[in-house]
Write a protein that holds these residues in place. Structure first.
Motif, PDB file in Angstrom:
ATOM      1  N   GLY A  57       0.784  -1.223   0.000  1.00  0.00           N
ATOM      2  CA  GLY A  57       0.000   0.000   0.000  1.00  0.00           C
ATOM      3  C   GLY A  57       0.816   1.272   0.000  1.00  0.00           C
ATOM      4  O   GLY A  57       0.254   2.356  -0.078  1.00  0.00           O
ATOM      5  N   GLU A  58       2.152   1.154   0.070  1.00  0.00           N
ATOM      6  CA  GLU A  58       2.966   2.371   0.069  1.00  0.00           C
ATOM      7  C   GLU A  58       4.312   2.104  -0.592  1.00  0.00           C
ATOM      8  O   GLU A  58       4.800   0.976  -0.634  1.00  0.00           O
ATOM      9  CB  GLU A  58       3.193   2.876   1.493  1.00  0.00           C
ATOM     10  CG  GLU A  58       4.047   1.962   2.360  1.00  0.00           C
ATOM     11  CD  GLU A  58       4.266   2.510   3.758  1.00  0.00           C
ATOM     12  OE1 GLU A  58       5.249   2.103   4.408  1.00  0.00           O
ATOM     13  OE2 GLU A  58       3.477   3.362   4.200  1.00  0.00           O
ATOM     14  N   LEU A 112      -2.733   3.721  -1.426  1.00  0.00           N
ATOM     15  CA  LEU A 112      -3.819   2.976  -0.794  1.00  0.00           C
ATOM     16  C   LEU A 112      -3.358   2.412   0.533  1.00  0.00           C
ATOM     17  O   LEU A 112      -2.164   2.248   0.776  1.00  0.00           O
ATOM     18  CB  LEU A 112      -4.253   1.826  -1.703  1.00  0.00           C
ATOM     19  CG  LEU A 112      -4.791   2.213  -3.077  1.00  0.00           C
ATOM     20  CD1 LEU A 112      -5.086   0.959  -3.873  1.00  0.00           C
ATOM     21  CD2 LEU A 112      -6.014   3.073  -2.954  1.00  0.00           C
ATOM     22  N   SER A 170      -4.070  -2.962   2.904  1.00  0.00           N
ATOM     23  CA  SER A 170      -4.995  -3.968   2.393  1.00  0.00           C
ATOM     24  C   SER A 170      -6.338  -3.315   2.148  1.00  0.00           C
ATOM     25  O   SER A 170      -6.822  -2.552   2.975  1.00  0.00           O
ATOM     26  CB  SER A 170      -5.150  -5.127   3.389  1.00  0.00           C
ATOM     27  OG  SER A 170      -5.633  -4.671   4.625  1.00  0.00           O
ATOM     28  N   ALA A 171      -6.929  -3.601   1.001  1.00  0.00           N
ATOM     29  CA  ALA A 171      -8.203  -3.001   0.654  1.00  0.00           C
ATOM     30  C   ALA A 171      -9.333  -3.931   1.061  1.00  0.00           C
ATOM     31  O   ALA A 171      -9.190  -5.157   0.994  1.00  0.00           O
ATOM     32  CB  ALA A 171      -8.273  -2.731  -0.847  1.00  0.00           C
ATOM     33  N   PRO A 199      -5.687  -0.905  -6.934  1.00  0.00           N
ATOM     34  CA  PRO A 199      -5.266  -1.667  -5.755  1.00  0.00           C
ATOM     35  C   PRO A 199      -4.116  -2.608  -6.096  1.00  0.00           C
ATOM     36  O   PRO A 199      -4.009  -3.092  -7.229  1.00  0.00           O
ATOM     37  CB  PRO A 199      -6.526  -2.456  -5.358  1.00  0.00           C
ATOM     38  CG  PRO A 199      -7.659  -1.748  -6.024  1.00  0.00           C
ATOM     39  CD  PRO A 199      -7.099  -1.162  -7.277  1.00  0.00           C
TER      40      PRO A 199
END
Length: 459
Positions: free
Chosen positions: A85-86, A286, A289-290, A331
């Motif tokens: 996410g980064e 994001l 975790s989505a 994502p």
């Protein structure tokens, strides 16, 4: 000015290469695991090769491997060194046979090894795999230099633009290709050719040239000149980066997907280059975790036993999950469906429209997804992305949807829709397969277009 390339790598152990002209490379990568870096003499996976695997084995350790041989020559534990996410920053250095890798801002490497048989490194490759896709920002911090030699040095493209500066007396050559090699189809842009008197656009190395314009004194051996090359839907444009003026433009009636650029000088000229390759649109970070998508509709009629795999409320189909996203977000682990005619990647999505759940395409640089419906291309700022799913495309036609095809949604009348893709005007575009109509519909250029021959996504 640093040389920066934005690269997207699939969950596919296949390196993308770009040239380096110093003994180190700095980069940021956003991936859940398995960020792989290769050091080679040429732009291909051939020996000798040194590979550095960062965050391998489920993001638990990192290793150095030479010539794909085991055991690893170096290994260390690096729990959670990557993040899906980064972006995380790293550097890799090679000096006198000593290979080392470290974190951004830290001078001490977390892994290193001394190669008893060092070789000259001319290219760096990046890839992801083992369930992870990645986004990279690569910088080597120095200029590229090209000798007086008619041989291109290639790097990958990530969007439909290439911004660069060139310092040389004449003959600045840029190629756009579908592979890291001089293969047809191929565009060539020659700036300041013929003793710095004219510039041309050439297609597939054939004459006469498609465009020829007088450009006396365009290049300068003592000054960097700035240019911008853009390609979209077959329209190739070369601009002066300072004034914005169009130097040359040509429309290819049969465009192809551009995946790599090449640079070279020749005819008595040596050149220095500063290349900044960028993707349009802002990056959106994001969380690690989505969340999985919430249930939006009931299973289509005819599907026994309640919720069907692949539909909200049911288990993952073929390992895939539908993930809520918006505003151009991609994502981690999104399934790559194809690419726009500009070369930008397109991802598999679905979105609600007029009571239907429609498969379509995500164009991240536009900040939205698109679905085909009612004869038109419908833009959707909110959508669901297929994450961690299959990438197995099977050719078919008409109403011959193979049994077990990946379900992607349903029409407003409750008919199951499947995920398909077609090749159209230099693009590979994803859309919806409606079996009762015998076609795959895609959204393209503001319209809904139907094709009887298509590929369908299978588990």
């Amino acid at each position: 000015m640093a040389n920066i390339i934005d690269v997207a790598t699939e969950d596919k152990l296949q390196y993308q290469f770009y040239p380096v002209s110093s003994g180190h490379v700095q980069f940021k990568v956003r991936a859940a695991n398995d960020a792989h870096i290769a050091l080679t003499t040429g732009p291909q996976e051939s020996e000798p090769i040194i590979e550095i695997f960062i965050g391998g084995w489920g993001n638990t350790k990192s290793v150095i491997r030479k010539n794909r041989a085991k055991p690893e020559v170096a290994e260390t534990e690096t729990n959670s060194i990557l993040n899906g996410g980064e972006y995380r920053g790293f550097w890799v250095r090679w000096d006198g046979g000593i290979i080392s890798a470290g974190r951004e801002g830290e001078s001490i490497p977390f892994i290193s090894w001394s190669d008893p048989q060092p070789f000259p490194v001319g290219f760096v490759g990046v890839c992801t795999g083992w369930g992870a896709s990645g986004s990279w920002k690569i910088e080597d911090g120095v200029e590229f230099n090209t000798p007086d030699k008619l041989e291109y040095v290639f790097g990958p493209v990530a969007s439909g633009s290439l911004e660069f500066e060139y310092r040389g007396p004449h003959n600045c050559h840029v190629s756009l290709t579908s592979a890291p090699a001089e293969v047809d189809p191929m565009y060539e842009i020659i700036l300041g050719g013929w003793d710095n008197t004219q510039s041309v656009i050439r297609h597939c190395r054939q004459k006469p040239d498609k465009v020829t314009v007088p450009t006396p004194g365009l290049m300068n051996p003592n000054e960097f000149k700035k240019f911008l090359v853009e390609w979209r839907c077959g329209r190739l444009t070369v601009r002066d980066r300072v004034s914005g003026d169009v130097l040359m433009e040509w429309v290819d009636p049969a465009p192809f997907p551009v995946t790599h650029f090449g640079i070279r000088t020749a005819w008595g000229a040596r050149g220095a280059w500063r290349i900044k390759h960028f993707a349009t649109g802002g990056e959106q970070i994001l969380p690690p975790s989505a969340p999985a998508a919430a249930a939006l509709f009931a299973p289509p009629p005819g599907y026994p036993g309640g919720p069907t795999p692949g539909y909200p409320g049911g288990p993952a189909f073929g390992g895939g999950q539908w993930v809520d996203a918006s505003g151009g977000q991609v994502p981690p682990g999104a399934v790559l469906g194809g690419q726009d005619c500009s070369g930008e990647p397109l991802y598999v999505i679905r979105a609600q429209h007029e009571g239907a759940m429609l498969p379509g395409k995500l164009v991240a640089s536009h900040g939205c997804a698109y679905v085909p419906w009612g004869g038109q291309e419908q833009g959707k700022p909110e959508y669901q992305v297929l994450v961690g799913g299959p990438n197995n495309w099977v050719s078919t036609s008409g109403s011959n949807v193979p049994p077990g095809a990946f379900p992607g949604g349903e029409s407003e009348d409750g008919e199951p829709l499947f995920i398909g893709r077609v090749r159209h005007e230099g693009s590979v575009t994803t859309g919806k397969v409606q079996q009762s109509h015998g076609v795959c519909y895609i959204s393209f250029g503001g319209q809904e277009l139907g094709f009887p021959d298509y590929e369908v996504l299978m588990p």
